[in-house]
Design an enzyme around this catalytic site. Structure first.
Site, PDB file in Angstrom:
ATOM      1  N   TYR A  39       0.869  -1.170   0.000  1.00 32.52           N
ATOM      2  CA  TYR A  39       0.000   0.000   0.000  1.00 32.52           C
ATOM      3  C   TYR A  39       0.904   1.216   0.000  1.00 32.52           C
ATOM      4  CZ  TYR A  39       1.387   0.740   4.779  1.00 32.52           C
ATOM      5  OH  TYR A  39       2.136   0.975   5.900  1.00 32.52           O
ATOM      6  N   SER A  57       4.033   6.545  10.035  1.00 27.77           N
ATOM      7  CA  SER A  57       4.267   5.135   9.795  1.00 27.77           C
ATOM      8  C   SER A  57       2.986   4.371  10.039  1.00 27.77           C
ATOM      9  CB  SER A  57       5.343   4.614  10.726  1.00 27.77           C
ATOM     10  OG  SER A  57       4.852   4.621  12.055  1.00 27.77           O
ATOM     11  N   LYS A  58       3.085   3.066   9.869  1.00 30.24           N
ATOM     12  CA  LYS A  58       1.909   2.238  10.016  1.00 30.24           C
ATOM     13  C   LYS A  58       1.251   2.394  11.387  1.00 30.24           C
ATOM     14  CE  LYS A  58       4.411  -0.546   8.049  1.00 30.24           C
ATOM     15  NZ  LYS A  58       5.280  -1.678   7.895  1.00 30.24           N
ATOM     16  N   ARG A  59       2.080   2.646  12.402  1.00 28.89           N
ATOM     17  CA  ARG A  59       1.457   2.683  13.719  1.00 28.89           C
ATOM     18  C   ARG A  59       0.573   3.915  13.915  1.00 28.89           C
ATOM     19  NH1 ARG A  59       4.599   5.857  16.993  1.00 28.89           N
ATOM     20  NH2 ARG A  59       6.541   6.453  16.001  1.00 28.89           N
TER      21      ARG A  59
END
Length: 471
Positions: free
Chosen positions: A12, A250-252
């Site tokens: 993604y 970021s993803k977090r």
RNA sequence: GGUCCCUUCGUCUAGAGGCCCAGGACACCACCCUCUCAAGGUGGAGACACGGGUUCGAAUCCCGUAGGGACCA
């Protein structure tokens, strides 16, 4: 001019990656250059067909077209190509022939131990160059032992200055550039080698990427110089995007993927416009740009050097702007879709008629669900609405039902008049007379304008709801 | 630990020595408009990280300090 965008194969694109893509695209389009999509493929675990598909999908949604690619750099995944592995190996050998690379037999455990010792002595960690000057005997001994070997680049021991289109020059001292691994013991290249080689082979002239790669630039340049590459690409490092906590995005941070924004009902135009402004500006007051203007105005010289915090609220505002500006027909189709996904079974015809009254009350398309649900489903008044209904009493609704059912024409103008008549008859202000009706008809104290809402709902259902409340 | 990068309102930014006791936008507050909510209009509060220089004059130049980030492993 050949500009390359090389996202990692994460499956993604998060907004930071999308911004990098956008800047690369704008830069290429502004200068009439070639925009190359190259998927960075150095991560064995995550590289899949799907991730490449995902990135292409997002770029298409944002309408960032590419001229070449998707090419895949690095050796892994479904794109594993042994001839590429051969290429990296041959290049490593070539470097070795020029005394710019050498085999290293140190084991991870040994390296770790020496690193700790160096740290304990207060010295910077990093490879100490032990295997650089191995004698032939020593080398043979290691080979006989069957030790795995990695290949390291032999740093030239001089300072290196790399120009940067947004930061200007940065000089990295020789002491900071250790002999780094370029080919792992399993025969795969590291990012440094793969990126340098691929950029070279693809004749890339410009690389715009995240600031996080800034300090790896000298090592890539070194590899290319050792290879005798005539024209090393020009680099531009874009400031990082930060989350609300000021940590790099970021993803977090959860919902930061472009896909998520699409699902939430953000328009690509809004995202593009917003992202363009995160780290770049045109002047001291212009904020809204068409895509053509962006292409025309974009200039690396006006790219900021400091990191930027991603602000969802401003994106929402901008999205609201683009929704208001949008042409009704395609907007209706998108809203119809959004309603469907939310489980509201709408019909396109009604949505079309509703668009003009809802488009200026939404920041995202998904808000259409709350605004229009009453047209397609039976309503269950919320708490505030219920209180209003109770306070108004049955008579209020019986009168409203009578007036509305007596209307000869079912238009918002007629309905407006009927409702005004109701207010007069009850001796109430318009607000006081209308709000309870709104509560009954829409189930909420907040809705699109009442007469229009009622017109959309239709006589039968409106009267039925009012009569039910009057009972 | 070393190297590199960064530091203007809460946030995105304008600002490349006097135009700046710092401009715009989002968010916030107030008022106007108004059938609710929005949209729109008007107004308001709100920042040059700190300390030294240089200069007639510094947000802008130099040097330090502090803080943040990235990379190196």
């Amino acid at each position: 001019m050949r500009v390359r965008f090389a996202p990692a194969p994460t499956g993604y694109l998060h907004v930071g990656g999308a911004r990098t893509a956008l800047y690369n695209w704008l830069f290429a389009r502004h200068h009439g250059g070639v925009f190359i999509l190259r998927i960075e493929d150095t991560d064995r675990e995550r590289s899949t067909d799907e991730s490449v598909q995902g990135i292409q999908y997002v770029l298409r949604w944002l309408d960032l077209d590419w001229d070449e690619g998707p090419a895949v750099g690095g050796p892994y995944g479904p794109y594993r190509q042994t001839e590429r592995l051969d290429l990296y190996r041959r290049i490593t050998e070539e470097l070795a022939g020029r005394n710019s690379a050498y085999p290293c037999y140190c084991t991870p455990a040994e390296l770790e131990q020496r690193r700790k010792q160096a740290m304990a002595r207060g010295e910077p960690p990093g490879y100490d160059g032990r295997c650089r000057n191995l004698s032939d005997d020593e080398r043979r001994a290691f080979e006989a032992e069957g030790r795995p070997k990695a290949w390291r680049f032999a740093a030239p021991g001089r300072d290196i200055t790399v120009p940067d289109l947004v930061h200007g020059e940065a000089t990295f001292p020789a002491s900071d550039i250790k002999d780094f691994v370029i080919l792992r013991s399993d025969g795969t290249p590291t990012y440094l080698l793969a990126a340098a080689v691929d950029d070279w082979k693809m004749e890339v002239t410009h690389v715009l990427r995240g600031e996080d790669l800034h300090s790896s630039t000298p090592r890539q340049v070194l590899i290319m110089e050792a290879l005798g590459v005539e024209r090393v690409p020009q680099y531009a490092h874009l400031p990082l995007l930060l989350g609300p906590d000021r940590a790099p995005l970021s993803k977090r941070h959860g919902s930061v993927s472009v896909e998520w924004f699409r699902e939430q009902g953000f328009l690509p135009e809004a995202l593009v416009n917003y992202l363009a402004l995160l780290g770049w500006s045109y002047d001291d007051h212009t904020e809204l740009f068409t895509r053509d203007q962006l292409v025309e105005y974009f200039d690396l010289a006006r790219v900021a050097r400091n990191p930027a915090v991603f602000d969802p609220e401003k994106l929402e505002w901008m999205n609201g702007h683009y929704i208001r500006e949008a042409v009704d027909e395609p907007l209706a189709e998108r809203i119809h879709e959004v309603l469907g996904r939310a489980g509201v079974d709408s019909d396109l015809e009604t949505v079309r008629l509703a668009v003009p009254v809802v488009k200026e009350r939404m920041k995202t398309l998904s808000e259409a669900v709350g605004l229009l649900r009453f047209l397609f489903q039976e309503v269950e008044p919320d708490e505030k609405a219920r209180a209003l209904i109770e306070k108004a009493g049955p008579k209020h609704f019986r009168l409203a039902a009578e007036r509305l059912s007596a209307l000869s024409e079912w238009t918002s103008e007629e309905i407006h008049q009927a409702l005004d008549g109701l207010a007069e008859e009850l001796g109430l202000s318009r607000t006081k007379a209308w709000q309870p009706v709104r509560a009954v008809v829409t189930g909420s104290t907040v809705s699109p304008p009442l007469p229009e809402s009622i017109a959309l709902l239709g006589r039968e259902r409106t009267v039925a709801r009012l009569e039910a409340a009057a009972a």
